[in-house]
Design an enzyme around this catalytic site. Sequence first.
Site, PDB file in Angstrom:
ATOM      1  N   GLY A  33      56.483  39.179  53.201  1.00 39.44           N
ATOM      2  CA  GLY A  33      55.557  38.740  53.768  1.00 39.44           C
ATOM      3  C   GLY A  33      55.402  38.435  55.093  1.00 39.44           C
ATOM      4  CB  ALA A  34      57.476  40.088  57.768  1.00 39.86           C
ATOM      5  N   GLY A  36      52.074  37.798  57.715  1.00 39.04           N
ATOM      6  CA  GLY A  36      51.157  36.478  57.358  1.00 39.04           C
ATOM      7  C   GLY A  36      51.264  35.495  58.513  1.00 39.04           C
ATOM      8  N   GLY A  37      50.787  34.389  58.074  1.00 39.11           N
ATOM      9  CA  GLY A  37      50.640  33.183  58.978  1.00 39.11           C
ATOM     10  C   GLY A  37      51.867  32.556  59.147  1.00 39.11           C
ATOM     11  N   GLY A  39      54.702  34.335  57.694  1.00 40.96           N
ATOM     12  CA  GLY A  39      55.734  35.469  58.140  1.00 40.96           C
ATOM     13  C   GLY A  39      56.092  35.659  59.353  1.00 40.96           C
ATOM     14  CG  ASP A  59      52.696  41.556  54.634  1.00 40.49           C
ATOM     15  OD1 ASP A  59      52.111  41.842  53.740  1.00 40.49           O
ATOM     16  OD2 ASP A  59      52.980  40.354  55.075  1.00 40.49           O
ATOM     17  NE  ARG A 112      52.157  22.189  48.192  1.00 42.63           N
ATOM     18  CZ  ARG A 112      51.713  21.177  48.909  1.00 42.63           C
ATOM     19  NH1 ARG A 112      51.439  20.287  47.853  1.00 42.63           N
ATOM     20  NH2 ARG A 112      52.093  20.745  50.067  1.00 42.63           N
ATOM     21  CG  ASN A 144      53.190  26.137  47.724  1.00 39.34           C
ATOM     22  OD1 ASN A 144      53.982  25.686  47.259  1.00 39.34           O
ATOM     23  ND2 ASN A 144      52.602  26.060  48.922  1.00 39.34           N
ATOM     24  CG  ASP A 175      57.748  18.652  50.841  1.00 35.84           C
ATOM     25  OD1 ASP A 175      56.570  18.850  51.268  1.00 35.84           O
ATOM     26  OD2 ASP A 175      58.419  19.263  49.765  1.00 35.84           O
ATOM     27  CG  HIS A 202      56.647  22.148  47.913  1.00 37.85           C
ATOM     28  ND1 HIS A 202      56.442  21.539  49.122  1.00 37.85           N
ATOM     29  CD2 HIS A 202      55.747  23.064  48.344  1.00 37.85           C
ATOM     30  CE1 HIS A 202      55.796  22.008  49.916  1.00 37.85           C
ATOM     31  NE2 HIS A 202      55.055  22.984  49.445  1.00 37.85           N
TER      32      HIS A 202
HETATM   33  P1  NAD Z   1      48.884  34.351  54.700  1.00 36.82           P
HETATM   34  O1  NAD Z   1      47.780  35.037  53.690  1.00 36.82           O
HETATM   35  O2  NAD Z   1      48.832  34.094  56.153  1.00 36.82           O
HETATM   36  O3  NAD Z   1      50.210  35.382  54.460  1.00 36.82           O
HETATM   37  C1  NAD Z   1      50.622  35.996  53.362  1.00 36.82           C
HETATM   38  C2  NAD Z   1      51.106  37.347  53.594  1.00 36.82           C
HETATM   39  O4  NAD Z   1      51.817  37.815  52.271  1.00 36.82           O
HETATM   40  C3  NAD Z   1      50.213  38.588  53.944  1.00 36.82           C
HETATM   41  O5  NAD Z   1      50.595  39.165  55.153  1.00 36.82           O
HETATM   42  C4  NAD Z   1      49.879  39.286  52.973  1.00 36.82           C
HETATM   43  O6  NAD Z   1      49.923  40.620  53.139  1.00 36.82           O
HETATM   44  C5  NAD Z   1      51.486  39.264  52.445  1.00 36.82           C
HETATM   45  N1  NAD Z   1      51.392  39.581  50.825  1.00 36.82           N
HETATM   46  C6  NAD Z   1      50.497  39.659  49.788  1.00 36.82           C
HETATM   47  N2  NAD Z   1      51.270  40.255  48.638  1.00 36.82           N
HETATM   48  C7  NAD Z   1      52.284  40.799  49.249  1.00 36.82           C
HETATM   49  C8  NAD Z   1      53.159  41.617  48.489  1.00 36.82           C
HETATM   50  N3  NAD Z   1      53.238  41.950  46.975  1.00 36.82           N
HETATM   51  N4  NAD Z   1      54.431  41.750  49.052  1.00 36.82           N
HETATM   52  C9  NAD Z   1      54.603  41.504  50.230  1.00 36.82           C
HETATM   53  N5  NAD Z   1      53.578  40.690  50.888  1.00 36.82           N
HETATM   54  C10 NAD Z   1      52.615  40.254  50.609  1.00 36.82           C
HETATM   55  O7  NAD Z   1      49.657  33.016  54.038  1.00 36.82           O
HETATM   56  P2  NAD Z   1      50.816  31.808  54.619  1.00 36.82           P
HETATM   57  O8  NAD Z   1      49.919  30.870  55.237  1.00 36.82           O
HETATM   58  O9  NAD Z   1      51.640  32.647  55.319  1.00 36.82           O
HETATM   59  O10 NAD Z   1      51.337  31.315  53.179  1.00 36.82           O
HETATM   60  C11 NAD Z   1      52.096  32.028  52.627  1.00 36.82           C
HETATM   61  C12 NAD Z   1      52.591  31.338  51.190  1.00 36.82           C
HETATM   62  O11 NAD Z   1      53.437  30.204  51.865  1.00 36.82           O
HETATM   63  C13 NAD Z   1      51.442  30.732  50.412  1.00 36.82           C
HETATM   64  O12 NAD Z   1      51.607  30.516  48.950  1.00 36.82           O
HETATM   65  C14 NAD Z   1      51.450  29.017  50.743  1.00 36.82           C
HETATM   66  O13 NAD Z   1      50.865  28.328  49.702  1.00 36.82           O
HETATM   67  C15 NAD Z   1      53.174  28.903  50.951  1.00 36.82           C
HETATM   68  N6  NAD Z   1      53.353  27.917  51.630  1.00 36.82           N
HETATM   69  C16 NAD Z   1      54.423  27.232  51.132  1.00 36.82           C
HETATM   70  C17 NAD Z   1      54.994  26.265  51.984  1.00 36.82           C
HETATM   71  C18 NAD Z   1      56.196  25.514  51.449  1.00 36.82           C
HETATM   72  O14 NAD Z   1      56.234  24.162  51.935  1.00 36.82           O
HETATM   73  N7  NAD Z   1      56.941  25.899  50.558  1.00 36.82           N
HETATM   74  C19 NAD Z   1      54.250  25.574  52.924  1.00 36.82           C
HETATM   75  C20 NAD Z   1      53.048  26.202  53.461  1.00 36.82           C
HETATM   76  C21 NAD Z   1      52.648  27.373  52.770  1.00 36.82           C
END
Ligand code: NAD
Length: 339
Positions: A33-34, A36-37, A39, A59, A112, A144, A175, A202
């Site tokens: 997921g590298a 993404g926001g 990643g 990704d 979530r 999440n 957290d 979480h």
């Molecule tokens: P984002 O949409 O910006 O990025 C997600 C990335 O995942 C995208 O680049 C997308 O192409 C990729 N993706 C989708 N399907 C995929 C697959 N099958 N294989 C590989 N990559 C894939 O989202 P984000 O803001 O980076 O958030 C990602 C996740 O992290 C969300 O589920 C968010 O709820 C969670 N999150 C968790 C916490 C925590 O404390 N644990 C905090 C914030 C966000």
Amino acid sequence: MRPSMSLIRSASRVARRTYSTESVPQRKVAVLGAGGGIGQPLALLMKLNPLVSHLSLYDIAGTPGVAADVSHINTRSEVKGYAGEEHLAAALEGCDVVIIPAGVPRKPGMTRDDLFNINAGIVKSLTTAIAKYCPHAIINMISNPVNSIVPIASEVLKKAGVYDEKKLFGVTTLDVVRAKTFYAGKAGVPVAEVNVPVVGGHAGVTILPLFSQATPKANLSNDYIEALTKRTQDGGTEVVEAKAGKGSATLSMAYAGALFADACLKGLNGVPDVVECSFVQSSITELPFFASKVRLGKNGVEEVLDLGPLSDYEKEGLEKLKPELKSSIEKGIKFANQS
Ligand code: NAD
């Protein structure tokens, strides 16, 4: 000191103190997921970590650009980008730590749990690939809803015959990061010195900061403690609302994810007494998964630490969170076994 710089400096200090430069073990870390926001900044922070020798950025799209960009930074690790499922095997082979922020983030008004339907499937397929290509890797699950996603991954790994409960972690570090920041602000103590365990899970009320154990000690009123607890529980929503439809926490999450991965790497490398909170398989309550302080070692979880003394308010919070956490765990297990 800026957080990322402090992370890098402390990682460098540990690396220098613990090993000569030549003897720092080779460690391959993958971010799934590298693109993404979370990643992208997480890829940057892992590139700055001297404990990483190989950084694998995966990704479904966009990773070659991120990898080319990050790879020009003159730090230890060799960076490779992989886009598309046909490259997942190469991205994972030989990994010591796999960090998963793949999936969709929240929009205003969403919980979530609303992400479950999409993210559960994504994580299930990524975990299936981990079971096949790097079954001994430590997994840091960021996607999440963590409270259900970690149980899903455990079932997938069990079915593949490679489940090791010591190696599966739900990342709850954000957290803890939030609890420390908010506590320091109210208590008027230096934030860098603050420690606050955060236990439970979480999501919303399942996030239970134990301010009665916070250090440095401060004499905060019950009203302050309640407000701090609520703000920690709603910290993610605060960011979701401020971003107004453009996602959830990404930069603070990348920082927290890098901090936790760094702790896992230190544990793997035999650095003593590495303790972080995480959502893991647990027997410290009647629930099969629970977040608490965990001692990290060469095999992942070395010890799940118990909760310690709780205030009456925290005891109440603990009982309140159990039904929701139980049902989120069961939802994950059911999904993994049905689909
Ligand atoms: P984002 O949409 O910006 O990025 C997600 C990335 O995942 C995208 O680049 C997308 O192409 C990729 N993706 C989708 N399907 C995929 C697959 N099958 N294989 C590989 N990559 C894939 O989202 P984000 O803001 O980076 O958030 C990602 C996740 O992290 C969300 O589920 C968010 O709820 C969670 N999150 C968790 C916490 C925590 O404390 N644990 C905090 C914030 C966000």
